[in-house]
Motif scaffolding. Structure first.
Motif, PDB file in Angstrom:
ATOM      1  N   GLN A 151       1.275   4.851  -3.385  1.00  0.00           N
ATOM      2  CA  GLN A 151       1.369   4.679  -1.845  1.00  0.00           C
ATOM      3  C   GLN A 151       1.310   6.144  -1.356  1.00  0.00           C
ATOM      4  OE1 GLN A 151       2.623   2.124  -0.027  1.00  0.00           O
ATOM      5  NE2 GLN A 151       2.273   1.133  -1.960  1.00  0.00           N
ATOM      6  N   LYS A 152       0.108   6.921  -1.613  1.00  0.00           N
ATOM      7  CA  LYS A 152      -0.322   8.089  -1.180  1.00  0.00           C
ATOM      8  C   LYS A 152      -1.030   7.673   0.035  1.00  0.00           C
ATOM      9  CE  LYS A 152       0.748  11.242  -2.918  1.00  0.00           C
ATOM     10  NZ  LYS A 152       2.102  11.683  -3.056  1.00  0.00           N
ATOM     11  N   ARG A 153      -1.295   8.630   0.890  1.00  0.00           N
ATOM     12  CA  ARG A 153      -2.342   8.785   2.027  1.00  0.00           C
ATOM     13  C   ARG A 153      -3.542   8.785   1.343  1.00  0.00           C
ATOM     14  NH1 ARG A 153      -0.562   7.811   6.617  1.00  0.00           N
ATOM     15  NH2 ARG A 153       1.506   8.195   7.412  1.00  0.00           N
ATOM     16  N   ILE A 154      -4.431   8.142   1.960  1.00  0.00           N
ATOM     17  CA  ILE A 154      -6.019   7.831   1.034  1.00  0.00           C
ATOM     18  C   ILE A 154      -7.137   7.672   2.149  1.00  0.00           C
ATOM     19  CG2 ILE A 154      -7.276   6.424  -0.123  1.00  0.00           C
ATOM     20  CD1 ILE A 154      -4.806   5.214  -1.405  1.00  0.00           C
ATOM     21  N   VAL A 155      -8.099   8.479   1.775  1.00  0.00           N
ATOM     22  CA  VAL A 155      -9.355   8.329   2.576  1.00  0.00           C
ATOM     23  C   VAL A 155     -10.161   7.946   1.470  1.00  0.00           C
ATOM     24  CG1 VAL A 155     -11.049   9.483   3.876  1.00  0.00           C
ATOM     25  CG2 VAL A 155      -8.693  10.269   4.219  1.00  0.00           C
ATOM     26  N   GLY A 156     -10.717   6.723   1.715  1.00  0.00           N
ATOM     27  CA  GLY A 156     -11.782   6.050   0.808  1.00  0.00           C
ATOM     28  C   GLY A 156     -13.146   6.009   1.388  1.00  0.00           C
ATOM     29  N   ILE A 157     -14.191   6.218   0.590  1.00  0.00           N
ATOM     30  CA  ILE A 157     -15.543   5.864   0.726  1.00  0.00           C
ATOM     31  C   ILE A 157     -16.162   4.606   0.078  1.00  0.00           C
ATOM     32  CG2 ILE A 157     -17.852   7.014   0.485  1.00  0.00           C
ATOM     33  CD1 ILE A 157     -16.195   9.800   0.169  1.00  0.00           C
ATOM     34  N   TYR A 158     -16.433   3.707   1.007  1.00  0.00           N
ATOM     35  CA  TYR A 158     -16.817   2.570   0.441  1.00  0.00           C
ATOM     36  C   TYR A 158     -17.939   1.719   1.086  1.00  0.00           C
ATOM     37  CZ  TYR A 158     -12.616   1.182  -1.944  1.00  0.00           C
ATOM     38  OH  TYR A 158     -11.458   0.785  -2.671  1.00  0.00           O
ATOM     39  N   PRO A 159     -18.785   0.974   0.272  1.00  0.00           N
ATOM     40  CA  PRO A 159     -19.914   0.303   1.109  1.00  0.00           C
ATOM     41  C   PRO A 159     -19.518  -0.755   1.930  1.00  0.00           C
ATOM     42  CG  PRO A 159     -19.893   0.460  -1.437  1.00  0.00           C
ATOM     43  CD  PRO A 159     -18.495   0.739  -1.189  1.00  0.00           C
ATOM     44  N   ALA A 160     -20.519  -1.222   2.662  1.00  0.00           N
ATOM     45  CA  ALA A 160     -20.266  -2.495   3.464  1.00  0.00           C
ATOM     46  C   ALA A 160     -20.703  -3.816   2.824  1.00  0.00           C
ATOM     47  CB  ALA A 160     -21.266  -2.450   4.669  1.00  0.00           C
ATOM     48  N   LYS A 161     -21.379  -3.584   1.646  1.00  0.00           N
ATOM     49  CA  LYS A 161     -21.697  -4.903   0.642  1.00  0.00           C
ATOM     50  C   LYS A 161     -20.462  -5.794   0.718  1.00  0.00           C
ATOM     51  CE  LYS A 161     -24.256  -6.208  -3.350  1.00  0.00           C
ATOM     52  NZ  LYS A 161     -25.028  -5.727  -4.313  1.00  0.00           N
ATOM     53  N   ALA A 162     -20.680  -7.096   0.878  1.00  0.00           N
ATOM     54  CA  ALA A 162     -19.316  -7.869   0.705  1.00  0.00           C
ATOM     55  C   ALA A 162     -18.753  -7.773  -0.716  1.00  0.00           C
ATOM     56  CB  ALA A 162     -19.731  -9.338   0.914  1.00  0.00           C
ATOM     57  N   THR A 163     -19.559  -7.740  -1.692  1.00  0.00           N
ATOM     58  CA  THR A 163     -18.957  -7.782  -2.897  1.00  0.00           C
ATOM     59  C   THR A 163     -18.366  -6.485  -3.655  1.00  0.00           C
ATOM     60  OG1 THR A 163     -21.160  -7.267  -3.934  1.00  0.00           O
ATOM     61  CG2 THR A 163     -20.370  -9.631  -4.018  1.00  0.00           C
ATOM     62  N   GLN A 164     -18.543  -5.375  -2.488  1.00  0.00           N
ATOM     63  CA  GLN A 164     -18.242  -4.040  -2.923  1.00  0.00           C
ATOM     64  C   GLN A 164     -17.312  -3.494  -1.680  1.00  0.00           C
ATOM     65  OE1 GLN A 164     -21.430  -1.532  -3.851  1.00  0.00           O
ATOM     66  NE2 GLN A 164     -22.338  -2.799  -5.328  1.00  0.00           N
ATOM     67  N   GLU A 213      -6.576  14.199   9.980  1.00  0.00           N
ATOM     68  CA  GLU A 213      -5.755  13.164  10.545  1.00  0.00           C
ATOM     69  C   GLU A 213      -4.612  12.629   9.439  1.00  0.00           C
ATOM     70  OE1 GLU A 213      -5.670   9.220  12.911  1.00  0.00           O
ATOM     71  OE2 GLU A 213      -7.746   9.942  12.482  1.00  0.00           O
ATOM     72  N   SER A 214      -5.140  12.479   8.130  1.00  0.00           N
ATOM     73  CA  SER A 214      -4.049  11.868   7.288  1.00  0.00           C
ATOM     74  C   SER A 214      -3.313  13.049   7.066  1.00  0.00           C
ATOM     75  CB  SER A 214      -5.074  11.576   6.008  1.00  0.00           C
ATOM     76  OG  SER A 214      -5.770  10.416   6.268  1.00  0.00           O
ATOM     77  N   PHE A 215      -3.385  14.208   6.933  1.00  0.00           N
ATOM     78  CA  PHE A 215      -2.657  15.175   6.735  1.00  0.00           C
ATOM     79  C   PHE A 215      -1.507  15.650   7.641  1.00  0.00           C
ATOM     80  CE2 PHE A 215      -5.476  17.113   3.421  1.00  0.00           C
ATOM     81  CZ  PHE A 215      -4.718  17.653   2.379  1.00  0.00           C
ATOM     82  N   LEU A 216      -2.117  15.429   8.973  1.00  0.00           N
ATOM     83  CA  LEU A 216      -1.242  15.350  10.184  1.00  0.00           C
ATOM     84  C   LEU A 216      -0.075  14.391  10.092  1.00  0.00           C
ATOM     85  CD1 LEU A 216      -3.657  16.524  12.957  1.00  0.00           C
ATOM     86  CD2 LEU A 216      -2.039  17.720  12.211  1.00  0.00           C
ATOM     87  N   LEU A 217      -0.697  13.186  10.043  1.00  0.00           N
ATOM     88  CA  LEU A 217       0.075  11.872   9.757  1.00  0.00           C
ATOM     89  C   LEU A 217       1.284  12.083   8.625  1.00  0.00           C
ATOM     90  CD1 LEU A 217      -2.703   9.014  10.160  1.00  0.00           C
ATOM     91  CD2 LEU A 217      -0.593   9.533  11.937  1.00  0.00           C
ATOM     92  N   GLU A 218       0.931  12.752   7.306  1.00  0.00           N
ATOM     93  CA  GLU A 218       1.982  12.665   6.500  1.00  0.00           C
ATOM     94  C   GLU A 218       2.705  13.845   6.616  1.00  0.00           C
ATOM     95  OE1 GLU A 218       3.455  12.056   2.585  1.00  0.00           O
ATOM     96  OE2 GLU A 218       1.917  11.004   4.007  1.00  0.00           O
ATOM     97  N   GLU A 219       2.257  14.875   7.527  1.00  0.00           N
ATOM     98  CA  GLU A 219       3.323  15.803   7.778  1.00  0.00           C
ATOM     99  C   GLU A 219       4.359  15.159   8.983  1.00  0.00           C
ATOM    100  OE1 GLU A 219       1.081  19.148   9.264  1.00  0.00           O
ATOM    101  OE2 GLU A 219      -0.004  19.540   7.354  1.00  0.00           O
ATOM    102  N   GLY A 220       3.738  14.606   9.827  1.00  0.00           N
ATOM    103  CA  GLY A 220       4.535  13.759  10.878  1.00  0.00           C
ATOM    104  C   GLY A 220       5.742  12.954  10.290  1.00  0.00           C
ATOM    105  N   GLU A 221       5.464  12.305   9.145  1.00  0.00           N
ATOM    106  CA  GLU A 221       6.162  11.246   8.432  1.00  0.00           C
ATOM    107  C   GLU A 221       7.277  11.907   7.941  1.00  0.00           C
ATOM    108  OE1 GLU A 221       5.152   8.415   4.948  1.00  0.00           O
ATOM    109  OE2 GLU A 221       4.780   7.510   6.617  1.00  0.00           O
TER     110      GLU A 221
END
Length: 346
Positions: free
Chosen positions: A274-287, A336-344
């Motif tokens: 349940q961590k705050r995550i920034v993910g780098i993902y492809p658009a390709k359907a199977t990925q 933004e994820s850092f700011l959201l985590e601090e706000g939470e």
């Protein structure tokens, strides 16, 4: 039928195993009195061993195929569920002699194995891998499944894992908000280049002088990880190269304020924690994020570098069109994820 023992098999990669945890949980919730036996690869054992509802674990690498085929009938399973199927898993399902055999109907041989098979064309990627798995669990008893349904992705760290993380953080005096980064993946999806991680993390440190960066990798990638740290050439940037228990990496991730990574096992570990995550993902359907995105955690932001490039070369392990604009976008997601985590927390 009185269900006394259920075998659930998931014998492939770390990320796939993490996305199977909700299925293990649901089987035990449906049949709390039954013994739950889980079949996994040796390298996934650490994740499963701490799940309180798993009663027994079989590491399939500890046996020859013939030995395991001989051993499996002695469990007298009432249900055998293959969350992932190949020829050997099909043979195990048959050899188990379980009255109920559940698995995905895809290859021809699966139709002769599973008497309660589920037609799944996973290559169409219309739902998350975890949801495909849960569809198989539901097949055991749809009414009971719907009555007790709950999403639970939680994994559990051992004291030794927490100690390993504590030792690392105290040894290097890593104090304060921390970005944990996993830049290396096994090639199952696209990623940005090492030099692009270097550029991103240089900017992150320059713009966030009060925050730490911890790069994580397997010990086999230690040399590459050290080159990243050297390339970033900033203070408060550290490398954790894990040569021990897989959950040591999980314990480092658990100490993160924000986690950054591509589509790979540690990203799903971060999701389960349940961590705050920034993910780098492809658009390709199977990925894509639809098929392989983090499950059961809404605190995720995705960068999809090839989203507007229909000519993306998927034989290339790196994104064709990642650029400075995307670096800016990625940096914005992280901050933004850092700011959201601090706000939470506040």
């Amino acid at each position: 039928m009185d269900i006394k023992r259920v075998i659930v098999s998931r014998t492939d990669k770390i990320g796939d195993l993490i996305l199977s945890v909700p299925s293990f949980f649901m089987i035990k919730k449906m049949y709390p009195q039954a013994e739950l036996v889980v079949l996994v690869r040796r390298y996934n054992y650490e994740i499963v061993k701490n799940l309180p509802y798993v009663d027994r674990i079989i590491k399939i690498d500890d046996y020859t195929q013939n030995e395991l085929l001989e051993k499996i009938p002695y469990f007298k399973a009432d249900i055998f569920i293959a969350l992932y199927n190949d020829r050997f898993v099909s043979q195990l399902a048959k050899a188990s002699k379980a009255p109920i055999k559940i698995g995905p109907l895809s290859k021809l041989y699966s139709f002769f194995t599973f008497n309660k098979g589920v037609w799944q064309k996973r290559s169409k990627s219309i739902k998350n891998e975890a949801e495909y798995n849960l569809d198989l669990i539901k097949k055991a008893d749809e009414k009971r499944y719907n009555e007790v349904f709950e999403v639970n992705t939680r994994i559990y760290l051992g004291k030794e894992n927490i100690k390993a993380a504590d030792t690392f953080f105290s040894t290097y005096n890593v104090v304060g908000e921390t970005l944990v980064v996993n830049p290396f993946i096994g090639g199952s999806a696209k990623n940005i280049r090492d030099e692009e991680y270097v550029s991103l993390l240089q900017r992150f440190r320059d713009e966030n002088p009060d925050k730490n960066v911890v790069i994580i990798c397997h010990i086999s990638e230690e040399e590459r990880g050290l080159k990243l740290v050297e390339g970033i050439a900033r203070d408060r940037v550290y490398l954790y190269a894990n040569g021990g228990d897989l959950l040591n990496i999980a314990a480092i991730i658990d100490r993160a304020t924000v986690y950054l990574g591509a589509s790979t096992g540690p990203t799903h570990i971060a999701g389960a924690l349940q961590k705050r995550i920034v993910g780098i993902y492809p658009a390709k359907a199977t990925q894509s994020t639809l098929r392989w995105g983090v499950f059961g955690n809404s605190k995720v932001k995705y960068l999809v570098p090839d989203r507007d490039n229909p000519k993306e070369d998927y034989k290339n392990p790196y994104f064709d069109t990642y650029n400075k604009g995307m670096e800016e976008e990625l940096l914005g997601y992280i901050e933004e994820s850092f700011l959201l985590e601090e706000g939470e927390k506040n």
